[in-house]
Design a protein around this motif. Structure first.
Motif, PDB file in Angstrom:
ATOM      1  N   ASP A 259       0.866  -1.279   0.054  1.00  0.00           N
ATOM      2  CA  ASP A 259       0.134  -0.142  -0.087  1.00  0.00           C
ATOM      3  C   ASP A 259       0.795   1.325  -0.165  1.00  0.00           C
ATOM      4  OD1 ASP A 259       0.847  -0.393   2.769  1.00  0.00           O
ATOM      5  OD2 ASP A 259      -0.808   0.320   3.595  1.00  0.00           O
ATOM      6  N   ASN A 260       2.099   1.315  -0.143  1.00  0.00           N
ATOM      7  CA  ASN A 260       3.251   2.333  -0.300  1.00  0.00           C
ATOM      8  C   ASN A 260       4.030   2.250  -1.354  1.00  0.00           C
ATOM      9  OD1 ASN A 260       2.618   3.444   2.612  1.00  0.00           O
ATOM     10  ND2 ASN A 260       3.116   1.306   2.921  1.00  0.00           N
ATOM     11  N   PRO A 261       3.872   3.374  -2.147  1.00  0.00           N
ATOM     12  CA  PRO A 261       4.823   3.463  -3.355  1.00  0.00           C
ATOM     13  C   PRO A 261       6.286   3.678  -2.936  1.00  0.00           C
ATOM     14  CG  PRO A 261       3.637   5.610  -3.084  1.00  0.00           C
ATOM     15  CD  PRO A 261       3.154   4.571  -2.145  1.00  0.00           C
ATOM     16  N   ALA A 345      11.475   4.995 -10.537  1.00  0.00           N
ATOM     17  CA  ALA A 345      11.422   3.462  -9.917  1.00  0.00           C
ATOM     18  C   ALA A 345       9.978   3.137  -9.790  1.00  0.00           C
ATOM     19  CB  ALA A 345      11.774   3.663  -8.095  1.00  0.00           C
ATOM     20  N   VAL A 346       9.729   1.697 -10.133  1.00  0.00           N
ATOM     21  CA  VAL A 346       8.427   1.398 -10.248  1.00  0.00           C
ATOM     22  C   VAL A 346       8.367   0.050  -9.447  1.00  0.00           C
ATOM     23  CG1 VAL A 346       6.562   0.450 -11.760  1.00  0.00           C
ATOM     24  CG2 VAL A 346       8.181   2.274 -12.505  1.00  0.00           C
ATOM     25  N   ASN A 347       7.124  -0.261  -8.732  1.00  0.00           N
ATOM     26  CA  ASN A 347       6.850  -1.422  -7.831  1.00  0.00           C
ATOM     27  C   ASN A 347       6.747  -2.430  -8.809  1.00  0.00           C
ATOM     28  OD1 ASN A 347       5.477  -0.073  -4.733  1.00  0.00           O
ATOM     29  ND2 ASN A 347       7.302  -1.472  -4.994  1.00  0.00           N
ATOM     30  N   LYS A 348       7.062  -3.689  -8.721  1.00  0.00           N
ATOM     31  CA  LYS A 348       6.933  -4.817  -9.534  1.00  0.00           C
ATOM     32  C   LYS A 348       5.675  -5.393  -9.235  1.00  0.00           C
ATOM     33  CE  LYS A 348      11.873  -6.411 -10.208  1.00  0.00           C
ATOM     34  NZ  LYS A 348      12.655  -7.452  -9.894  1.00  0.00           N
ATOM     35  N   HIS A 349       5.429  -5.579  -7.925  1.00  0.00           N
ATOM     36  CA  HIS A 349       4.019  -6.282  -7.561  1.00  0.00           C
ATOM     37  C   HIS A 349       3.002  -5.203  -7.069  1.00  0.00           C
ATOM     38  CE1 HIS A 349       6.755  -9.698  -7.944  1.00  0.00           C
ATOM     39  NE2 HIS A 349       7.409  -9.123  -6.916  1.00  0.00           N
ATOM     40  N   VAL A 350       2.122  -4.560  -7.668  1.00  0.00           N
ATOM     41  CA  VAL A 350       1.182  -3.458  -7.386  1.00  0.00           C
ATOM     42  C   VAL A 350      -0.279  -4.212  -7.062  1.00  0.00           C
ATOM     43  CG1 VAL A 350      -0.101  -1.666  -8.162  1.00  0.00           C
ATOM     44  CG2 VAL A 350       2.288  -1.865  -8.813  1.00  0.00           C
ATOM     45  N   ASP A 351      -0.696  -4.199  -5.921  1.00  0.00           N
ATOM     46  CA  ASP A 351      -1.926  -4.539  -5.561  1.00  0.00           C
ATOM     47  C   ASP A 351      -3.124  -3.734  -6.165  1.00  0.00           C
ATOM     48  OD1 ASP A 351      -4.344  -5.964  -4.436  1.00  0.00           O
ATOM     49  OD2 ASP A 351      -3.094  -6.288  -2.468  1.00  0.00           O
ATOM     50  N   PHE A 354      -5.235  -1.300  -4.224  1.00  0.00           N
ATOM     51  CA  PHE A 354      -4.991   0.044  -3.556  1.00  0.00           C
ATOM     52  C   PHE A 354      -4.399   1.082  -4.567  1.00  0.00           C
ATOM     53  CE2 PHE A 354      -3.846  -3.628  -0.659  1.00  0.00           C
ATOM     54  CZ  PHE A 354      -4.574  -3.425   0.400  1.00  0.00           C
ATOM     55  N   LEU A 355      -4.771   0.684  -5.892  1.00  0.00           N
ATOM     56  CA  LEU A 355      -4.622   1.746  -7.024  1.00  0.00           C
ATOM     57  C   LEU A 355      -5.118   3.276  -6.643  1.00  0.00           C
ATOM     58  CD1 LEU A 355      -4.736  -0.407 -10.009  1.00  0.00           C
ATOM     59  CD2 LEU A 355      -2.780   0.357  -8.869  1.00  0.00           C
ATOM     60  N   GLU A 356      -5.897   3.272  -5.970  1.00  0.00           N
ATOM     61  CA  GLU A 356      -6.697   4.576  -5.675  1.00  0.00           C
ATOM     62  C   GLU A 356      -6.081   5.256  -4.646  1.00  0.00           C
ATOM     63  OE1 GLU A 356      -8.646   1.497  -2.661  1.00  0.00           O
ATOM     64  OE2 GLU A 356      -8.121   1.479  -4.835  1.00  0.00           O
ATOM     65  N   LEU A 357      -4.842   4.627  -4.123  1.00  0.00           N
ATOM     66  CA  LEU A 357      -4.055   5.552  -3.140  1.00  0.00           C
ATOM     67  C   LEU A 357      -3.208   6.195  -3.814  1.00  0.00           C
ATOM     68  CD1 LEU A 357      -3.358   2.658  -0.753  1.00  0.00           C
ATOM     69  CD2 LEU A 357      -5.219   4.493  -0.403  1.00  0.00           C
ATOM     70  N   GLY A 358      -3.018   6.029  -5.115  1.00  0.00           N
ATOM     71  CA  GLY A 358      -1.948   6.763  -5.831  1.00  0.00           C
ATOM     72  C   GLY A 358      -1.193   5.822  -6.687  1.00  0.00           C
ATOM     73  N   SER A 359      -0.048   6.769  -7.326  1.00  0.00           N
ATOM     74  CA  SER A 359       0.759   5.980  -8.433  1.00  0.00           C
ATOM     75  C   SER A 359       1.756   5.364  -7.591  1.00  0.00           C
ATOM     76  CB  SER A 359       1.518   7.169  -9.473  1.00  0.00           C
ATOM     77  OG  SER A 359       2.155   6.274 -10.222  1.00  0.00           O
ATOM     78  N   PHE A 360       2.308   4.102  -7.922  1.00  0.00           N
ATOM     79  CA  PHE A 360       3.367   3.321  -7.296  1.00  0.00           C
ATOM     80  C   PHE A 360       4.573   3.525  -8.087  1.00  0.00           C
ATOM     81  CE2 PHE A 360      -0.677   1.655  -5.400  1.00  0.00           C
ATOM     82  CZ  PHE A 360      -0.208   1.273  -4.070  1.00  0.00           C
TER      83      PHE A 360
END
Length: 796
Positions: A259-261, A345-351, A354-360
């Motif tokens: 839940d944190n980018p 930097a981009v997260n490999k495993h995005v849930d 929690f996309l509505e929390l912002g860009s990861f």
């Protein structure tokens, strides 16, 4: 009677009244569980006699000072005269429980605990006090321990550890806890347990009946608090006043979700690198942080701007999750000194929850400063030069010029040279200052059409700064080779061939390669211009066909025609050569198949193919081997015949010190005399004065010894023979077997008579040579000469 025991006494009395009203004939309902069928029958037979007993109860945890009355056993045969003695046996008899022998009253002497043992099974006996004989059969009865609420609930599996994901919805099940109460669940509410949360009720709840723990809020954040400690209490008596309680600790771990980018701690990083750094050299490392943990922190990096992506490359260190920026292409200080690279930097495993929390993802700028370095000269063009030169160029002619310069701002002068490992024959030379490449030897395109050399450039003031470039030199063709027939051509025609018939096709080769391509013209040579037999036909593909111009050839008049053909190329300059086609006139069958050609037959008869030559040589070798075998066999047979006539003296030579005798005379002397070197043994049978054994000496010595009566002096011969033996032993050239050695030493005043033929016929000779006839065929003739008085031996 104690107040608390009044109820039990009353129950006993009521039970006795019930038994009396039912009649003693039906007393089986009051018998103990362990009673046998025989006892049951006995009770039916004895209608008026039997046990009076009960299932007794005793309260647990009795704290009084006196023994606790349990109950009374009695038989109807007891008339109160004291003749009966009551006894008990079984669990706790005599220790926990005691009985009054006269009255049958049972008391408990110890404090009982139902949680340890809930009932006791005993057996009752009625005996004659005088004889101690059983008056009645034993009867079994039970003493039950009455439960009281004396055990608090216990969490046997505590303390507990559970987990729940962060940001879970309210009411999400976490885990279940269970408490156990040792009191009797069938009696009262002593074992009825309810649950409650003492500490942590703001975040979690517990079901009062089942003990299931659930979340009480929906915003649990692992990054804020990653674990909670709860205290859960269990109370018996269904939570009523006076109930006992127990508690346990429940640790709830908050698990992580993505839940944190990722976030870069800085918006700009600065690095510097030398322009001379090789491709793949690391420039620097940056890292983005992620508040999550485990696999949720895995991230990848990429370069977003196009310019930075051309010169630099970014990779992710799998161990440290750092972005490693490396050089992708060579840098040039003189072209550009600063490069701004945008790294993302981009997260490999995005849930997706929690996309509505912002860009990861997150970006930062990496500024790379290029520092100046002394660089080697740079060739133009960098990929290498291609030059051309005519193959007939003169020595010293200019081929081309190699160009290189110092890329640094100092622009130092450059010196050129040729790597001689690429030009070992020194065909080319280069001017060290200008880089002009000239010819050092005459060229020949047909030998080598291309020459690849390596030119070296170094800074004049720093020879360590060196660079290399390949130069490819193409040799341009000059028409200096005339065309030639591809091979010697021959053709055969029939005598009755028709005019205009194609008899052969000729192709041409030319070592030159003109840029416009090969093109040849064919004509008959000037000395064949008056030829009326054959003509040429240009096929238009650098080949020419030969056609007949007439018919009626006669191979007996002329069986071979030599047709000279002139071939000319297009030049410039145009070159030509003349080739000859040999045409044979042959005899053919009606179908046109060639039967024989005189010239061809003659050539074939005078020349042999390689296979025929090999077969001929093999036959000759076989004949030579056969001749050698025949000669060898003849020689071997001749040698066998000679060996039959002549015996091998090497194995039959006998060494002796006596003149006369021969090869087979082995009885004229004693071998022991030679073996003992003339050390004659003494005569053991006779006296010492009798002298040596005369039979061991040669005949010419026997007379001297027997006549003179003294011993012969052999010292002279012994010394001579010993010397010769030593010489023979030291001589390495002697054969390894016994050999016959001949010496010309006879000593002085030898008594042996001459064997000369002059005295052979003398009748006064004392020597008898008749034994020579026993030596073999060759000595029989000699025996006849020395013994004329025996003609029969000579004849034999």
């Amino acid at each position: 009677m104690r107040p608390e025991l009044g109820a039990y006494s009353l129950l006993t009395a009521l039970w006795l009244l019930h038994c009396c009203s039912c009649g003693w004939s039906e007393r089986t309902s009051g018998m103990a569980k362990g009673e046998t069928k025989e006892q049951e029958l006995m009770s039916h037979e004895r209608v008026k006699r039997g046990w009076v007993w009960n299932q007794f109860f005793v309260v647990e945890e009795y704290t009084g000072t006196e023994p606790l009355y349990v109950g009374k056993i009695h038989t109807d045969s007891d008339e109160g005269e004291g003749n009966i003695k009551y006894t008990i046996s079984g669990e706790g008899a005599g220790t926990i429980f005691i009985i009054d022998e006269l009255t049958g009253d049972i008391h408990a002497t110890e404090r009982l605990d139902r949680e340890e043992q809930s009932y006791y099974t005993l057996r009752a006996q009625a005996r004659d006090r005088l004889t101690n004989h059983l008056l009645e059969s034993e009867s079994e009865f039970v003493i039950k321990v009455q439960d009281i609420n004396d055990s608090e609930p216990k969490f046997l599996e505590g303390p507990y550890i559970g987990s729940v994901a962060e940001l879970s919805q309210m009411g999400t099940s976490v885990m279940k806890v269970t408490a156990w109460d040792a009191d009797d669940p069938t009696y009262g509410s002593s074992a009825r347990v309810v649950y409650s949360v003492l500490d942590g009720e703001s975040f979690f709840t517990v079901d009062r009946q089942t003990g299931l723990i659930r979340t009480a809020v929906a915003d649990l954040d692992r990054e804020t608090q990653d674990r909670y400690e709860l205290v859960v209490m269990a109370t018996d008596m269904a939570g009523q006043m006076g109930g006992l309680s127990g508690s346990t600790t429940v640790t709830i771990v908050i698990t992580d979700v993505n839940d944190n980018p990722p976030r870069f701690p800085q918006k700009m990083y600065q690095f510097s690198v030398s322009e001379g750094a090789a491709v793949g050299t690391p420039v620097g490392r940056v890292i983005a942080t992620d508040a999550d943990m485990g696999g949720n922190t895995d991230m990848s990096y990429l370069i977003k701007d196009e310019e930075g992506g051309e010169l630099f490359k970014v990779t992710t260190d799998g161990d440290t999750q750092e972005a490693v920026i490396t050089i992708k292409k060579p840098l040039d200080f003189e072209s550009k000194r600063t490069h701004n690279v945008v790294v993302e930097a981009v997260n490999k495993h995005v849930d997706p929850r929690f996309l509505e929390l912002g860009s990861f993802r997150d970006q930062t700028i990496v500024r790379v400063s290029v520092t100046d370095a002394d660089e080697p000269p740079v060739f133009l063009p960098a990929e290498g030069a291609i030059m051309e030169v005519q193959e007939d160029a003169r020595l010293g002619a200019l081929v081309g010029t190699a160009t290189a310069k110092d890329p640094d701002k100092e622009n130092a002068p450059v010196r050129f040279s040729i790597d001689r490992s690429t030009d070992q024959e020194q065909i080319f030379h280069i001017d060290p200052v200008s880089g002009a490449i000239t010819l050092g030897k005459i060229l020949d395109r047909e030998t080598a059409g291309w020459h690849n050399i390596t030119v070296t450039a170094v800074e004049a003031d720093n020879v360590s700064q060196i660079s290399h470039s390949s130069v490819s030199i193409r040799i341009l063709d000059v028409n200096d080779n005339p065309p030639e027939l591809a091979r010697p051509y021959e053709a055969s025609i029939c005598e009755d061939i028709k005019p205009g018939q194609l008899i052969h096709t000729i192709s041409v080769v030319d070592r030159d390669e003109p840029q416009s391509g090969q093109r040849f013209s064919f004509t008959l040579a000037p000395d064949a211009t008056n030829n009326r037999h054959f003509t040429l036909w240009d096929v238009k593909d650098n080949t020419v066909g030969i056609r007949t111009q007439r018919s009626g050839f006669n191979r007996h008049e002329q069986n071979v025609y030599l047709l000279p053909i002139l071939v000319v190329d297009t030049g410039p300059p145009a070159l030509s050569s003349t080739g000859t086609l040999t045409i044979h006139v042959c005899d053919c069958d009606p179908e046109g198949a060639i039967q024989s050609c005189n010239a061809t037959a003659y050539v074939i008869s005078t020349s042999l193919s390689p296979g025929a030559l090999i077969a001929l040589l093999v036959c000759m070798l076989i004949l030579i081997v056969l001749v050698l075998l025949i000669l060898t066999l003849k020689r071997h047979r001749k040698g066998q015949r000679m060996s039959e006539d002549e015996e091998d003296m090497r194995d039959n030579v006998i060494k002796y010190n006596d003149e006369g005798g021969g090869e087979q005379d082995t009885q004229a002397y004693d071998m022991s005399a030679l073996r003992n070197l003339y050390d004659f043994p003494e005569n053991k049978s006779g006296s010492s004065e009798s002298g040596p054994d005369l039979h061991a000496l040669p005949q010419w010595i026997q007379g001297r010894v027997s006549g003179d009566g003294g011993a012969a002096d052999f010292s002279l011969f012994k010394g001579y023979i010993r010397k010769k033996v030593e010489q023979a032993d030291a001589d390495l050239s002697v054969p390894p077997y016994d050999s016959f050695q001949t010496y010309a030493f006879e000593g002085t005043s030898s008594p042996a008579l001459s064997l000369s033929s002059i005295h052979t016929l003398s009748t006064t000779s004392e020597q008898d040579f008749s034994y020579l006839s026993d030596w073999g065929p060759r000595f029989r003739q000699l025996a006849g000469y020395y013994a004329p008085g025996h003609p029969e031996e000579e004849g034999s």
